[in-house]
Write an enzyme that holds these catalytic residues in place. Structure first.
Site, PDB file in Angstrom:
ATOM      1  N   GLY A 196       0.779  -1.238   0.000  1.00 36.48           N
ATOM      2  CA  GLY A 196       0.000   0.000   0.000  1.00 36.48           C
ATOM      3  C   GLY A 196       0.809   1.286   0.000  1.00 36.48           C
ATOM      4  O   GLY A 196       0.328   2.317   0.477  1.00 36.48           O
ATOM      5  N   SER A 197       2.018   1.266  -0.572  1.00 33.62           N
ATOM      6  CA  SER A 197       2.790   2.522  -0.547  1.00 33.62           C
ATOM      7  C   SER A 197       2.193   3.557  -1.505  1.00 33.62           C
ATOM      8  O   SER A 197       2.201   4.756  -1.200  1.00 33.62           O
ATOM      9  CB  SER A 197       4.274   2.279  -0.840  1.00 33.62           C
ATOM     10  N   ASN A 198       1.665   3.130  -2.632  1.00 30.38           N
ATOM     11  CA  ASN A 198       0.993   4.093  -3.529  1.00 30.38           C
ATOM     12  C   ASN A 198      -0.266   4.649  -2.871  1.00 30.38           C
ATOM     13  O   ASN A 198      -0.576   5.831  -2.993  1.00 30.38           O
ATOM     14  CB  ASN A 198       0.669   3.448  -4.872  1.00 30.38           C
ATOM     15  N   MET A 216      -4.062  -7.100  -6.746  1.00 32.31           N
ATOM     16  CA  MET A 216      -3.613  -8.259  -7.519  1.00 32.31           C
ATOM     17  C   MET A 216      -4.770  -9.151  -7.968  1.00 32.31           C
ATOM     18  O   MET A 216      -4.743 -10.362  -7.805  1.00 32.31           O
ATOM     19  CB  MET A 216      -2.607  -9.078  -6.686  1.00 32.31           C
ATOM     20  N   ILE A 249      -7.530  -9.600 -11.255  1.00 31.35           N
ATOM     21  CA  ILE A 249      -7.902  -9.102 -12.585  1.00 31.35           C
ATOM     22  C   ILE A 249      -9.408  -8.885 -12.616  1.00 31.35           C
ATOM     23  O   ILE A 249     -10.194  -9.805 -12.362  1.00 31.35           O
ATOM     24  CB  ILE A 249      -7.438 -10.081 -13.687  1.00 31.35           C
ATOM     25  N   LEU A 250      -9.802  -7.650 -12.892  1.00 38.96           N
ATOM     26  CA  LEU A 250     -11.221  -7.295 -12.850  1.00 38.96           C
ATOM     27  C   LEU A 250     -11.945  -7.814 -14.089  1.00 38.96           C
ATOM     28  O   LEU A 250     -11.400  -7.783 -15.194  1.00 38.96           O
ATOM     29  CB  LEU A 250     -11.352  -5.778 -12.765  1.00 38.96           C
ATOM     30  N   HIS A 303       1.037   1.070 -13.141  1.00 38.87           N
ATOM     31  CA  HIS A 303       1.750  -0.112 -13.617  1.00 38.87           C
ATOM     32  C   HIS A 303       3.246   0.208 -13.681  1.00 38.87           C
ATOM     33  O   HIS A 303       3.621   1.273 -14.195  1.00 38.87           O
ATOM     34  CB  HIS A 303       1.229  -0.500 -15.011  1.00 38.87           C
ATOM     35  N   ASP A 333      -3.701  -3.815 -18.841  1.00 38.95           N
ATOM     36  CA  ASP A 333      -2.575  -2.880 -19.049  1.00 38.95           C
ATOM     37  C   ASP A 333      -2.575  -2.172 -20.412  1.00 38.95           C
ATOM     38  O   ASP A 333      -1.500  -1.834 -20.917  1.00 38.95           O
ATOM     39  CB  ASP A 333      -1.219  -3.619 -18.877  1.00 38.95           C
TER      40      ASP A 333
HETATM   41  C1  GRF Z   1       3.617  -1.066  -7.510  1.00 40.85           C
HETATM   42  O1  GRF Z   1       4.857  -1.324  -8.055  1.00 40.85           O
HETATM   43  C2  GRF Z   1       2.604  -0.842  -8.595  1.00 40.85           C
HETATM   44  O2  GRF Z   1       3.135  -0.267  -9.720  1.00 40.85           O
HETATM   45  C3  GRF Z   1       2.149  -2.250  -8.912  1.00 40.85           C
HETATM   46  O3  GRF Z   1       2.142  -2.921  -7.678  1.00 40.85           O
HETATM   47  C4  GRF Z   1       3.058  -2.287  -6.785  1.00 40.85           C
HETATM   48  C5  GRF Z   1       2.268  -1.913  -5.576  1.00 40.85           C
HETATM   49  O4  GRF Z   1       3.059  -1.392  -4.556  1.00 40.85           O
HETATM   50  N1  GRF Z   1       0.876  -2.221  -9.581  1.00 40.85           N
HETATM   51  P1  GRF Z   1       2.381  -0.709  -3.321  1.00 40.85           P
HETATM   52  O5  GRF Z   1       1.423  -1.729  -2.700  1.00 40.85           O
HETATM   53  O6  GRF Z   1       1.656   0.505  -3.791  1.00 40.85           O
HETATM   54  O7  GRF Z   1       3.493  -0.387  -2.367  1.00 40.85           O
END
Ligand code: GRF
Length: 205
Positions: free
Chosen positions: A15-17, A93, A95-96, A112, A148
């Site tokens: 969940g860093s994003n 993770m 696929i919808l 992505h 994608d």
């Molecule tokens: C990221 O590299 C994103 O591009 C990919 O999955 C990873 C998720 O990382 N879709 P985080 O959970 O957001 O840290």
């Protein structure tokens, strides 16, 4: 009509994003608010991080559903109950299905880790290294039924440097992800809000 766009963030892991989006949405003039973080994995590290950051967070355990459509119907119900208008996939993770994507058409973003259309699919950092690329990066795009390939909203490049391994390269790309995902959400939410205002004005005209 001019309120912030209620956004749901779907995660499966770290969940860093998601954290970068929550952080950006703290700015008072950011056009989106994170209304719900939803995970398909109750053990996702990002759930605790979301709650720690003050965001509403819930998990729907994929394994507890009889199939994809029941799981996706439950997701849509949770998102709708939270008033979500826009979805950001952030390391989700799963696929919808085409039906889910159609239900949320034009309202799902994904990040992505490659310069799409290059390196679709998984293990992009390892593949970039194995192919001897000197450049890599990340892309925010709208989600369509095909994996994608949806319209691109933002991209950032990152160099592949001598001595890189997957981890070092992934970290360099991730720093760019955290920079462009909030920018992309900002742009898309502003556009949605403008569309909402226009529709409202048409109703009044
Ligand atoms: C990221 O590299 C994103 O591009 C990919 O999955 C990873 C998720 O990382 N879709 P985080 O959970 O957001 O840290």
């Amino acid at each position: 009509m001019t309120g912030r766009v209620r956004t749901g963030v779907l995660i499966s892991g770290r969940g860093s994003n998601m954290r970068a989006l929550i952080e950006a949405a703290r700015e008072p003039d950011f056009p989106a608010e994170i209304a719900l973080v939803l995970s398909d994995n109750p053990q996702a590290e990002g759930l605790a991080a979301a709650r720690g950051a003050g965001a509403a967070a819930a998990a729907l355990d994929y394994k507890g559903f009889p199939g994809k459509s029941a799981f996706e119907a439950a997701m849509t119900a949770e998102l709708a109950a939270a008033g979500v208008e826009l979805i950001c996939l952030a390391g989700f993770m799963h696929i919808l299905s085409a039906a889910f994507v159609d239900r949320w058409r034009g309202r799902i973003l994904n990040i992505h880790p490659s310069l799409l259309p290059d390196l679709r699919g998984l293990h992009t950092h390892a593949r970039a290294l194995a192919e001897g690329r000197d450049e890599h990066g990340c892309t925010v795009h709208f989600v369509t039924a095909e994996l994608d390939v949806g319209p691109i909203v933002a991209q950032a490049r990152a160099p592949v440097l001598p001595g890189d391994d997957v981890e070092r390269l992934a970290d360099r790309v991730l720093a760019e992800e955290h920079r462009i995902y909030p920018q992309a959400l900002d742009a898309v939410a502003r556009a949605l809000r403008a569309g909402r205002a226009e529709a409202g004005a048409r109703r009044l005209a």
